[in-house]
Enzyme design. Structure first.
Site, short mmCIF file in Angstrom:
data_model
loop_
_atom_site.label_atom_id
_atom_site.label_comp_id
_atom_site.label_asym_id
_atom_site.label_seq_id
_atom_site.Cartn_x
_atom_site.Cartn_y
_atom_site.Cartn_z
N LYS A 63 -3.99 33.18 -3.42
CA LYS A 63 -2.76 33.20 -4.25
C LYS A 63 -2.77 34.44 -5.15
O LYS A 63 -1.77 35.15 -5.25
CB LYS A 63 -2.71 31.96 -5.11
CG LYS A 63 -1.74 32.02 -6.28
CD LYS A 63 -1.72 30.77 -7.13
CE LYS A 63 -2.76 30.75 -8.21
NZ LYS A 63 -2.43 31.48 -9.45
N ASN A 64 -3.91 34.69 -5.78
CA ASN A 64 -3.97 35.76 -6.79
C ASN A 64 -4.06 37.16 -6.20
O ASN A 64 -3.99 38.14 -6.95
CB ASN A 64 -5.11 35.49 -7.77
CG ASN A 64 -4.80 34.31 -8.66
OD1 ASN A 64 -3.67 33.82 -8.68
ND2 ASN A 64 -5.80 33.81 -9.36
N CYS A 88 0.14 29.61 -22.25
CA CYS A 88 0.09 28.38 -21.43
C CYS A 88 -1.09 27.57 -21.96
O CYS A 88 -1.75 27.95 -22.91
CB CYS A 88 -0.09 28.74 -19.97
SG CYS A 88 -1.67 29.52 -19.63
N ARG A 112 -2.57 34.20 -23.67
CA ARG A 112 -2.21 35.06 -22.52
C ARG A 112 -1.41 36.31 -22.94
O ARG A 112 -0.28 36.50 -22.52
CB ARG A 112 -1.45 34.26 -21.46
CG ARG A 112 -2.04 32.94 -21.05
CD ARG A 112 -3.35 33.00 -20.30
NE ARG A 112 -3.32 33.71 -19.05
CZ ARG A 112 -3.02 33.16 -17.87
NH1 ARG A 112 -2.67 31.90 -17.85
NH2 ARG A 112 -3.03 33.87 -16.76
N ASP A 141 -11.81 30.64 -13.16
CA ASP A 141 -10.97 29.75 -12.37
C ASP A 141 -11.77 28.68 -11.64
O ASP A 141 -11.19 27.78 -11.04
CB ASP A 141 -10.14 30.54 -11.35
CG ASP A 141 -9.09 31.38 -12.03
OD1 ASP A 141 -8.48 32.23 -11.35
OD2 ASP A 141 -8.90 31.22 -13.24
N ARG A 148 1.02 24.62 -7.25
CA ARG A 148 1.19 26.05 -7.53
C ARG A 148 0.12 26.88 -6.83
O ARG A 148 0.35 28.03 -6.50
CB ARG A 148 1.09 26.30 -9.05
CG ARG A 148 2.16 25.61 -9.85
CD ARG A 148 2.15 26.09 -11.26
NE ARG A 148 2.16 27.56 -11.29
CZ ARG A 148 2.12 28.27 -12.42
NH1 ARG A 148 2.04 27.65 -13.57
NH2 ARG A 148 2.14 29.57 -12.41
C1 EPZ Z 1 -5.64 36.50 -13.64
O1 EPZ Z 1 -4.84 36.23 -14.78
C2 EPZ Z 1 -5.50 35.29 -12.74
N1 EPZ Z 1 -4.09 35.13 -12.34
C3 EPZ Z 1 -5.98 34.03 -13.46
O2 EPZ Z 1 -5.92 32.95 -12.53
C4 EPZ Z 1 -7.43 34.24 -13.89
O3 EPZ Z 1 -7.86 33.12 -14.63
C5 EPZ Z 1 -7.54 35.51 -14.74
O4 EPZ Z 1 -7.01 36.64 -14.01
C6 EPZ Z 1 -8.98 35.82 -15.12
O5 EPZ Z 1 -9.75 35.99 -13.97
C7 EPZ Z 1 -3.59 35.97 -11.40
O6 EPZ Z 1 -4.26 36.85 -10.89
C8 EPZ Z 1 -2.16 35.75 -11.01
P1 EPZ Z 1 -6.54 38.63 -17.42
P2 EPZ Z 1 -4.56 37.40 -15.86
O7 EPZ Z 1 -5.46 39.56 -17.82
O8 EPZ Z 1 -4.47 38.71 -15.16
C9 EPZ Z 1 -7.09 38.69 -22.11
C10 EPZ Z 1 -5.37 30.81 -11.77
O9 EPZ Z 1 -5.80 29.71 -12.12
N2 EPZ Z 1 -5.99 39.68 -22.06
O10 EPZ Z 1 -7.63 39.12 -16.54
O11 EPZ Z 1 -3.41 36.96 -16.69
C11 EPZ Z 1 -6.66 37.31 -21.66
O12 EPZ Z 1 -6.12 36.56 -22.74
C12 EPZ Z 1 -5.03 31.85 -12.82
O13 EPZ Z 1 -5.20 31.17 -10.58
C13 EPZ Z 1 -5.63 40.36 -23.22
O14 EPZ Z 1 -6.21 40.13 -24.29
O15 EPZ Z 1 -5.88 37.36 -16.73
C14 EPZ Z 1 -7.95 36.73 -21.17
O16 EPZ Z 1 -8.69 36.25 -22.26
C15 EPZ Z 1 -5.17 31.31 -14.23
N3 EPZ Z 1 -4.61 41.26 -23.17
C16 EPZ Z 1 -8.67 37.91 -20.54
O17 EPZ Z 1 -8.07 39.08 -21.15
C17 EPZ Z 1 -3.96 41.54 -22.00
O18 EPZ Z 1 -3.04 42.39 -22.00
C18 EPZ Z 1 -8.53 38.03 -19.04
O19 EPZ Z 1 -7.15 37.98 -18.74
C19 EPZ Z 1 -4.34 40.84 -20.84
C20 EPZ Z 1 -5.35 39.93 -20.89
#
Ligand code: EPZ
Length: 432
Positions: A22-23, A118, A123, A309, A401
């Site tokens: 999915k991701n 969420c 996020r 995840d 989802r």
């Molecule tokens: C991706 O989300 C995945 N989703 C998530 O999977 C996964 O949990 C996550 O990466 C971490 O591996 C998709 O790829 C569609 P991040 P993403 O930006 O990109 C912080 C699932 O269950 N952050 O890597 O949104 C954030 O709050 C989903 O399939 C900032 O601070 O995650 C988090 O603590 C859930 N500022 C950390 O970084 C930003 O601009 C990692 O977030 C962006 C992120």
């Protein structure tokens, strides 16, 4: 709204095939925005998920037609004038943010609804917007929308390190913005997840020039235009890990085909440390378990560390561990909505800040529980498979989802999971 009725205590045996990731599929679909009208992108092995449908709907509003035939999705750029990702779609799926980079990179403008938080965390997307601004876009926030304008972006050094490490979709966004920029960009502290690598490899198949794929330092030589491609989506490592947990927790013997053990080293090692017998080949994983588990501490980390995840699903296993386990959530410190629900099944878990301390119990008992987010839902299903008696998992739309016909595939392994429509107005305990 559907629920699952799960008859616990049945051992899972047999073979299951992991679906496409999915991701990876979601940002790869967003890459179609980079095409010129008339070009097309063919993605094979795309799972049948509600998030994929949502992305198709969003792309439709952005002038990209998505047609599905089985597990193949063909994306055709029709009109490259649209640049708005509306709130009513983005609020359904945070991954909609992945259209921001390609819109700015190819159409030089974007109006993307700011994704909300969420249940797993706030996020933020500050790293996304800062990264794209570093490439020369003027970015502002207006009435809940991220508004970006740019002439042709210019290659620059972009740093993507945040308080919790890099950003997966943020790296994908900056990559998709940089591929058509003028000159060379250096993305420092890029995320290295296999899904990010898959997006970079797709972009190169479309004519981009990206080096350092898989490393935290990506170099992007901008090109004038991209063309179509026809690629296979990588297997979903989190779905494969979820089936590993389901097999192990029922004391089963399951082989997961079409998987990538090389993307799952941390997960495999943690299962082995818990006493689960795991054999692997190039594209398969076999899990055999006697249903007894040693306690194994886990800290979630950016790839190649243990994936956040998989935290909830592994916790379900550790509720039956023979001792005390500490799970530390270093990516989303609040990602523990499953804790209270597992507690309703008899698990003994205490949350301390970004840690959960699990005291293993001999058995779980069936109960009514409520799904709250995608991976928490998976955790509850895993626990219900092991529990004595029958469980009801409410609000399984969260599961749909990210898991393609999960109940059908679990039942093919010997589980007894029934999908039932919630009676209209049925009182389902509201999570406060
Ligand atoms: C991706 O989300 C995945 N989703 C998530 O999977 C996964 O949990 C996550 O990466 C971490 O591996 C998709 O790829 C569609 P991040 P993403 O930006 O990109 C912080 C699932 O269950 N952050 O890597 O949104 C954030 O709050 C989903 O399939 C900032 O601070 O995650 C988090 O603590 C859930 N500022 C950390 O970084 C930003 O601009 C990692 O977030 C962006 C992120």
């Amino acid at each position: 709204m559907d629920k699952f009725i799960v008859e616990g205590g049945r051992t899972l045996r047999g073979t299951v095939r992991a679906k496409g990731s999915k991701n990876a599929a979601l940002p790869m679909m967003a890459a179609s925005i980079l095409l010129d009208p008339g070009d097309r992108l063919v993605l094979r092995g795309v799972p049948q998920l509600s998030d994929i449908k949502t992305m198709s709907l969003l792309l439709g509003k952005l002038g990209v037609r998505a047609d599905r035939a089985g597990e193949t999705v063909t994306l055709r750029a029709v009109d490259d004038s649209e640049v708005e990702a509306p709130y009513e779609i983005v609020r359904q799926m945070r991954a909609s943010i992945c259209v921001l980079g390609p819109l700015v990179g190819r159409r030089r403008a974007a109006r993307v609804s700011q994704p909300g938080g969420c249940v797993i965390g706030v996020r933020p997307v500050d790293l996304h917007t800062r990264g794209i601004a570093q490439l020369g876009a003027a970015i502002s926030q207006e009435h809940g929308y991220i508004v970006a304008q740019a002439r042709r972006l210019v290659g620059r050094t972009v740093y993507l390190g945040g308080a919790f490490g890099s950003t997966v979709t943020g790296t994908e966004n900056v990559l998709m913005a940089a591929v058509l920029a003028q000159g060379t960009s250096l993305i420092e502290c890029a995320a290295c997840e296999p899904e990010v690598q898959a997006v970079a490899e797709l972009l190169n198949a479309m004519g981009a020039r990206i080096q350092g794929i898989g490393s935290p330092r990506l170099i992007v030589h901008g090109v004038r235009r991209l063309h179509g491609a026809d690629v296979e989506v990588i297997p979903d490592r989190i779905e494969a890990g979820t089936f590993m947990a389901a097999a192990a927790v029922t004391g089963g013997d399951v082989r997961i085909d079409h998987s990538r053990p090389d993307h799952m080293v941390a997960v495999v090692e943690h299962f082995r440390s818990a006493g689960v017998h795991v054999e692997t080949g190039d594209d398969w994983i076999r899990v055999m378990s006697n249903g007894l588990f040693k306690p194994v501490d886990v800290a979630t980390l950016p790839y190649p560390g243990f994936p956040t995840d998989m935290q909830a699903q592994f916790m379900a296993l550790m509720t039956l561990g023979e001792g005390i386990t500490v799970i530390t959530e270093k990516i989303y410190p609040d990602r523990f909505m499953h804790v209270a629900e597992l507690g309703r099944m008899g698990a003994r878990i205490r949350k301390e800040g970004s840690c959960a301390i699990i005291e293993g119990v001999k058995s779980l008992h069936g109960a009514e529980v409520m799904a709250s987010d995608l991976r928490a839902s998976a955790s509850l299903v895993v626990a219900a498979l092991a529990a004595d008696g029958v469980s009801e998992v409410h609000r399984v739309y969260h599961l749909d989802r990210g898991y393609d016909h999960l109940e059908r595939r679990l039942n093919a392994l010997g589980a007894r999971v029934q999908r039932v429509e919630e009676k209209k107005g049925a009182l389902v305990r509201e999570a406060v």
